[in-house]
Design a protein around this motif. Structure first.
Motif, PDB file in Angstrom:
ATOM      1  N   SER A  69       0.821  -1.203   0.000  1.00 29.42           N
ATOM      2  CA  SER A  69       0.000   0.000   0.000  1.00 29.42           C
ATOM      3  C   SER A  69       0.858   1.257   0.000  1.00 29.42           C
ATOM      4  CB  SER A  69      -0.928  -0.013   1.219  1.00 29.42           C
ATOM      5  OG  SER A  69      -1.681   1.168   1.286  1.00 29.42           O
ATOM      6  N   ALA A  70       1.920   1.244   0.785  1.00 26.41           N
ATOM      7  CA  ALA A  70       2.797   2.406   0.874  1.00 26.41           C
ATOM      8  C   ALA A  70       3.582   2.633  -0.414  1.00 26.41           C
ATOM      9  CB  ALA A  70       3.759   2.246   2.049  1.00 26.41           C
ATOM     10  N   MET A  71       3.948   1.569  -1.109  1.00 30.28           N
ATOM     11  CA  MET A  71       4.774   1.674  -2.313  1.00 30.28           C
ATOM     12  C   MET A  71       3.972   1.811  -3.605  1.00 30.28           C
ATOM     13  SD  MET A  71       7.812  -1.116  -1.687  1.00 30.28           S
ATOM     14  CE  MET A  71       8.562  -0.798  -3.278  1.00 30.28           C
ATOM     15  N   ALA A  72       2.704   1.419  -3.579  1.00 36.99           N
ATOM     16  CA  ALA A  72       1.912   1.337  -4.806  1.00 36.99           C
ATOM     17  C   ALA A  72       1.696   2.701  -5.449  1.00 36.99           C
ATOM     18  CB  ALA A  72       0.573   0.674  -4.523  1.00 36.99           C
ATOM     19  N   ALA A  73       1.771   2.712  -6.768  1.00 32.87           N
ATOM     20  CA  ALA A  73       1.524   3.935  -7.527  1.00 32.87           C
ATOM     21  C   ALA A  73       0.032   4.234  -7.625  1.00 32.87           C
ATOM     22  CB  ALA A  73       2.122   3.803  -8.922  1.00 32.87           C
ATOM     23  N   GLY A  74      -0.799   3.259  -7.383  1.00 32.53           N
ATOM     24  CA  GLY A  74      -2.252   3.409  -7.457  1.00 32.53           C
ATOM     25  C   GLY A  74      -2.909   2.234  -6.762  1.00 32.53           C
ATOM     26  N   PRO A  75      -4.220   2.152  -6.836  1.00 33.70           N
ATOM     27  CA  PRO A  75      -4.909   1.039  -6.176  1.00 33.70           C
ATOM     28  C   PRO A  75      -4.617  -0.305  -6.849  1.00 33.70           C
ATOM     29  CG  PRO A  75      -6.470   2.434  -7.356  1.00 33.70           C
ATOM     30  CD  PRO A  75      -5.134   3.082  -7.484  1.00 33.70           C
TER      31      PRO A  75
END
Length: 143
Positions: A69-75
């Motif tokens: 969640s912290a690293m993701a560029a989007g959902p």
């Protein structure tokens, strides 16, 4: 094929594997993704599956979900807990966790695809520990 069925197949293109470890992990991913890191249903499922040793895989799943969640560029798209099919993101995540013990480079590429970044090697230690915990508790992830 009816339009409704085609829409379902497009959104959820992959059938869940029959492997019990993968199914438990997918349930945990979906419940944690939908209801937060402290989801009681995930904890209960892990207690039932792993008995007294449930804490390690549960903590590692929660950690991986938080890191993603912290690293993701989007959902990251996830399906409902009861659906027998998987989203492309779920299938890639399951494949990454199944490969991380034997092919970490391939797992890193799959994880990068899931979270939409160029480099997801920071997720490898947690992903590897999660896969090892399932294997140590007799539910190796074999997708």
């Amino acid at each position: 094929m009816s339009p409704n069925v085609q829409t379902l197949v497009t959104a959820l293109p992959t059938l869940q594997p029959d492997d019990p470890g993968v199914r438990l992990l997918l349930f945990g991913i979906r419940q944690t993704g939908a209801n937060g890191l402290n989801d009681a249903s995930t904890a209960h499922a892990f207690v039932v599956a792993f008995g007294k040793a449930f804490r390690r895989p549960l903590l590692l799943l929660r950690t991986l979900m938080q890191e993603m969640s912290a690293m993701a560029a989007g959902p990251v798209q996830i399906g409902p807990w009861c659906c027998p099919r998987m989203t492309t993101s779920e299938a890639c995540l399951i494949a990454a966790l199944a490969k991380v013990r034997t092919n970490p480079a391939a797992a890193a590429l799959l994880l990068a695809d899931v979270i939409g970044v160029r480099d997801a090697r920071g997720l490898l230690p947690t992903a590897h520990a999660l896969a090892e915990s399932f294997a140590d508790l007799a539910l190796p992830l074999e997708a």
